[in-house]
Write an enzyme that holds these catalytic residues in place. Structure first.
Site, PDB file in Angstrom:
ATOM      1  N   CYS A 180      -4.078  37.731   6.920  1.00 28.17           N
ATOM      2  CA  CYS A 180      -3.854  38.515   8.140  1.00 28.17           C
ATOM      3  C   CYS A 180      -4.860  39.655   8.297  1.00 28.17           C
ATOM      4  CB  CYS A 180      -2.440  39.059   8.152  1.00 28.17           C
ATOM      5  SG  CYS A 180      -1.266  37.971   7.360  1.00 28.17           S
ATOM      6  N   HIS A 320      -0.541  47.519  12.037  1.00 30.47           N
ATOM      7  CA  HIS A 320      -0.427  46.096  11.700  1.00 30.47           C
ATOM      8  C   HIS A 320       0.944  45.615  12.185  1.00 30.47           C
ATOM      9  CE1 HIS A 320      -1.375  42.381   9.732  1.00 30.47           C
ATOM     10  NE2 HIS A 320      -0.336  42.449   8.915  1.00 30.47           N
ATOM     11  N   THR A 324       8.192  42.531  10.041  1.00 31.35           N
ATOM     12  CA  THR A 324       8.947  42.159   8.843  1.00 31.35           C
ATOM     13  C   THR A 324       9.442  43.455   8.198  1.00 31.35           C
ATOM     14  OG1 THR A 324       7.018  42.213   7.387  1.00 31.35           O
ATOM     15  CG2 THR A 324       7.547  40.102   8.400  1.00 31.35           C
ATOM     16  N   GLU A 331       3.792  50.225   5.740  1.00 31.70           N
ATOM     17  CA  GLU A 331       2.745  50.794   6.590  1.00 31.70           C
ATOM     18  C   GLU A 331       3.124  52.210   7.027  1.00 31.70           C
ATOM     19  OE1 GLU A 331       1.736  48.515  10.068  1.00 31.70           O
ATOM     20  OE2 GLU A 331      -0.175  49.578  10.315  1.00 31.70           O
ATOM     21  N   LYS A 352       1.639  43.553  18.274  1.00 36.21           N
ATOM     22  CA  LYS A 352       2.260  42.273  17.896  1.00 36.21           C
ATOM     23  C   LYS A 352       3.629  42.135  18.561  1.00 36.21           C
ATOM     24  CE  LYS A 352      -0.079  41.508  13.470  1.00 36.21           C
ATOM     25  NZ  LYS A 352      -0.820  42.774  13.287  1.00 36.21           N
ATOM     26  N   HIS A 357       1.868  37.522  16.100  1.00 35.09           N
ATOM     27  CA  HIS A 357       0.913  37.734  15.017  1.00 35.09           C
ATOM     28  C   HIS A 357      -0.152  36.643  15.068  1.00 35.09           C
ATOM     29  CE1 HIS A 357      -0.955  38.659  11.358  1.00 35.09           C
ATOM     30  NE2 HIS A 357       0.082  38.870  10.572  1.00 35.09           N
ATOM     31  N   PHE A 416      -1.544  39.075   3.607  1.00 38.13           N
ATOM     32  CA  PHE A 416      -0.949  38.396   2.453  1.00 38.13           C
ATOM     33  C   PHE A 416      -1.964  38.446   1.327  1.00 38.13           C
ATOM     34  CE2 PHE A 416       2.217  34.925   4.078  1.00 38.13           C
ATOM     35  CZ  PHE A 416       3.162  35.908   4.268  1.00 38.13           C
TER      36      PHE A 416
END
Lengths: 433, 425
Positions: A180, A320, A324, A331, A352, A357, A416
């Site tokens: 990502c 970002h 989730t 963040e 997003k 995403h 990730f």
């Protein structure tokens, strides 16, 4: 005060193909309205999957928008997005490589994972498996309908190759994949290549499309996607307490970057200065984010240091913000650590919430969003936000876009595997002041 | 901006390929002219038109001792982790870190980076879906419903292109600048170039550059063969009878750091990074410029970046993949730069195959060894130089380099050409 001795780089062209618009202007308008690009998946029958929706690019016909449609013969779906977005960015910048300077043009892309379409995998199944178990000899049977043209489109640098050919770019070229964070890293790599004098102009961006049965499977298996199948448009709600996973999107974003003085000289529109890049590895876990923000913090601080500005000058953060639980919390911890007592003065949104995403394209599309926000003195909203989370109590832009003069903007991409990319963009007025 | 007063040095290397798991093992094969291309065990190719490759023979436990990790990574990651960790070990930087105070360790880790060139994914991994497609009888809704029962939840994680970056990073706690380059053949060698550039730019003090790939899968072999790129026997670079390349698998890594740091910690310095060139011919995915345009420009860029005259180059490790078109255009590009004064040229794919994403970085490690031993290994499979290539200083026998400086050439799909200039200490 720009960082001493560093070559100054201008953003002079933007091109976007996203789930909320097939060009930059349409996408920008949708982001201001907080319009959702998510819906039930139309390109294949997703009814059996644990998540039945995604943020698809809509009504996109590559043959109609790619300047030389012949090149699409070897193009996968994401390459079509890339070629279209890049063409828009080049047209917007109003320059393109010539015989004299094509060797001084570079190309830096964040490309998605090699992904074979379900249809192509079905061919392997039908010809090279017995009862579902792979049998290599199926490939060498005379009736195997293998297509070398398709094979070419699966190569990790197929997108890079097609873009170079389409625009006649003959200089430095790189293709990166850090999940990502890919798009952000590609733009960071471009900045570095320009600064070290490897090229004078560079086309930089990212493209991805994992909205296919195999691509979405990987995320479904991991449990990373929102399963709000009764409410696709409200599923991506970064920083909301009830957030439960990201919404898979697709698309491409490209920027044209060039030497600041050269851009000034030719009198072209400058969206922003690409002022700083920061890049760190969290070294925590493959999919989990460090709860204290250790990792993202270093990336943000490096980007500020590279730009030669303090965190005081950042007015807008394009987060970002995947929606989730862990990512958003991590963040926010990083943002609080960096901005400290100024945290309430910094406006934050994750686009997003509208676009979903875009994986390897996300960082590039969001970098473009920061440039547009600076140019328009307007920051897009964090859509679908309703329930505050005490762990995510940053100053989110909700309900309506924020009218504000942005001195500098920060774009974060946290991938990730723990690769973190942060980019700092400065308002041209600040740079010239 | 490049700080020319700061040298970038190599302080550790690691390698694993069909010719062995140490630089010494691989060197022995190169020096003896012994090819490690032959039959392989990964799948039964007895009915295939091409039945050879160069296979890593080290077992999983030797590559990655932690069995737990075997479930969450794939074969390419294993070879990548192995080579990366050998280079870290050989550099001695972990011992150095152990001697630092707690605060210093954090700063050290934040200034230690990792750049990996990755093959980007495997075809094997997709076959995990074949039983599901079978079960679902080609119906997508059934495919979706049965997904969780048929495919491991770890599927995506096992196949992340950036796995070596993540796992080596976590294990060594290298938290600095990082990237995973997926640019087909150019990936690994560009990791070295980007690592050096990052140190010169002040983005880190030491960076591990690594590259890994395991390309000889049935699907790759089928398509490469169909495209006319594969030879049924060990490749013969620059030979009149060359008929294509052969896959190899493996990985290589180098630790790069500031010369002043290496000196102050008393590290063994193997050699020096001098400069690089990188360009594309803009010819699309497969085509090559017939006049060697990219080869010529990348060499000139590398010489310019390194501040070298062509006459200072002691040897060239060519891409030499053994295909008709690539070898021919590569020799044209080299001759355009060096004219009638081409230094000794060799290439190693005849010995350990074409490692695709890891090919260039593996050649860098072995070229550094060649310079250190003052020996340019011959091309073991060479019989007669292609008359169309003409006079060209390649030979079957070992020769001596003209100096301790070498160029390493790496070419790839997308019209990519990358050239590194290195010097042995």
């Amino acid at each position: 005060m720009a960082a001493a001795g560093k070559r100054k780089i201008a953003v002079t062209g933007i091109g976007l193909v996203t789930p909320v618009g097939n060009d930059a202007a349409t996408t920008w308008q949708s982001l201001l309205e907080g319009k959702s690009g998510a819906d039930y998946i139309r390109s294949f029958d997703a009814s059996g999957f644990s998540t039945t929706f995604g943020a698809e690019v809509k009504d996109f016909v590559a043959e109609e928008v790619v300047p030389n449609p012949k090149i699409l013969k070897c193009a996968a779906k994401s390459h079509g997005f890339a070629l279209a977005a890049a063409a828009e960015a080049m047209a917007d910048a109003g320059i393109s490589p010539t015989d004299e300077d094509s060797h001084r043009w570079g190309l830096s892309v964040g490309a998605g994972m090699m992904s074979i379409s379900y249809e192509d995998l079905k061919v392997v199944h039908d010809h090279a498996s017995k009862d579902g178990f792979f049998d290599p000899d199926g490939f060498i049977s005379p009736d195997f309908p293998g297509s070398p043209v398709k094979f070419c489109s699966w190569q990790t640098n197929a997108g890079l190759a097609l873009l170079a050919k389409q625009f006649g770019i003959r200089g430095y070229a790189t293709s990166v994949h850090t999940a990502c964070a890919s798009g952000g890293q590609a733009i960071g790599s471009a900045l570095k290549a320009l600064r070290r004098g490897q090229c004078d102009k560079i086309l930089a961006g990212g493209f991805d499309s994992m909205l296919n049965p195999v691509g979405i499977s990987g995320f479904c298996l991991l449990g990373a996607l929102s399963t709000d199948n009764d409410n696709p448009k409200g599923a991506s709600r970064p920083f909301d307490k009830t957030r439960n996973g990201f919404v898979l999107g697709e698309g491409a974003g490209f920027l044209v970057l060039e030497d600041w003085d050269a851009a000034k000289e030719r009198g072209t529109n400058i969206y922003a200065e690409l002022a700083g890049d920061g890049n760190s590895l969290s070294c925590y876990r493959i999919t989990d984010s460090p709860p204290d923000g250790n990792g993202p913090i270093q990336a943000i601080e490096q980007a500020l240091g590279d730009a030669g500005i303090s965190s005081d000058e950042i007015d807008y953060v394009n987060a970002h913000g995947t929606s989730t639980q862990m990512n958003d919390q991590s963040e926010c911890a990083a943002l609080k650590a960096v901005f400290s007592n100024r945290i309430d003065d910094v406006r934050v949104s994750s686009t997003k919430s509208s676009m979903g995403h875009l994986i390897a394209a996300a960082g590039a599309v969001e970098a473009a969003t920061c440039c547009l926000a600076i140019k328009e003195s307007m920051a897009p909203i964090n859509a679908n936000y309703a329930n505050p989370d005490p762990d995510c109590d940053v100053n989110l832009i909700v309900d309506e876009p924020a009218k504000l003069k942005i001195r500098a903007a920060l774009s974060n991409s946290l991938g990730f595997g723990g690769s973190n990319s942060s980019l700092v963009f400065r308002n041209p007025e600040e740079v010239d002041a | 901006m490049k700080d020319a007063s700061e040298k970038i040095v190599f302080t550790g290397t690691g390698i694993v390929c069909g010719a062995g798991g140490t630089v010494e093992d691989v060197w022995e094969k190169l020096e003896k002219g012994e090819t490690c291309v032959g039959p392989f065990e990964q799948f039964d190719a007895s009915n295939w038109p091409v039945q050879v490759a160069s296979e890593v023979t080290l077992d999983k436990r030797t590559l990655v001792p932690e069995r737990k990790l075997h479930k969450t990574i794939s074969r390419t990651d294993m070879v990548g982790i192995y080579a990366s960790e050998r280079a870290i070990e050989n550099s001695g930087i972990l011992d150095h870190r152990e001697g630092l105070g707690e605060d210093e360790v954090d700063a050290f880790n934040d200034r230690t980076g990792l750049i990996v060139g990755s093959g980007g994914g495997s075809y094997w991994s997709n076959y995990d879906f074949l039983p599901l497609i079978h079960e679902a009888k080609g119906e997508l809704d059934a495919f979706g419903r049965e997904l969780g029962n048929q495919v491991t939840p770890m599927w995506l994680l096992k196949n992340l292109p950036n796995n070596v970056l993540c796992h080596v990073g976590i294990r060594a706690q290298f938290k600095g600048t990082n990237a995973c380059i997926t640019n087909q053949c150019s990936s690994g060698i560009m990791a070295v170039a980007e690592a050096a550039s990052a140190i010169w730019n002040g983005e880190g003090d030491r960076i591990l550059a690594s590259g890994h790939d395991t390309p000889f899968e049935p699907e790759m072999m089928y398509y490469y063969n169909k495209l006319g790129l594969l030879s049924p026997e060990a490749p013969k670079p620059f030979d009149s009878n060359r008929s294509g390349t052969v896959f190899g698998e493996g990985a290589a890594a180098l630790m790069l750091e500031k010369g002043s740091d290496a000196e102050s910690r008393g590290a063994t310095v193997l050699g020096e990074f001098l400069g690089f060139g990188c360009c594309t011919e803009a010819t699309g995915i497969l085509d090559l410029d017939p006049e060697g345009d990219g080869v010529e420009r990348a060499i000139r860029q590398a010489l310019d970046d390194a501040g070298l005259e062509p006459s200072e180059v002691g040897m060239i490790c060519a891409h030499g993949n053994g295909t008709r078109a690539s070898d021919a255009t590569e020799s044209i590009g080299i001759k355009k730069v060096f004219g009638g004064d081409v230094p000794p040229v060799t290439g190693f794919k005849w010995a350990y195959g074409h490692l695709i994403a890891a090919s260039g970085i593996t050649d860098v490690v072995m070229t550094l060894e060649a310079l250190r031993r003052k020996t340019v290994p011959g091309i073991g499979t060479l019989e007669s130089i292609d008359s169309e290539i003409g006079p060209f200083p390649v030979s079957k026998e070992s020769t001596e380099p003209r100096s301790n400086v070498a160029l390493v050439i790496c070419r790839g799909f997308g019209g990519m050409n990358v050239v590194l200039a290195i010097r042995a200490s």
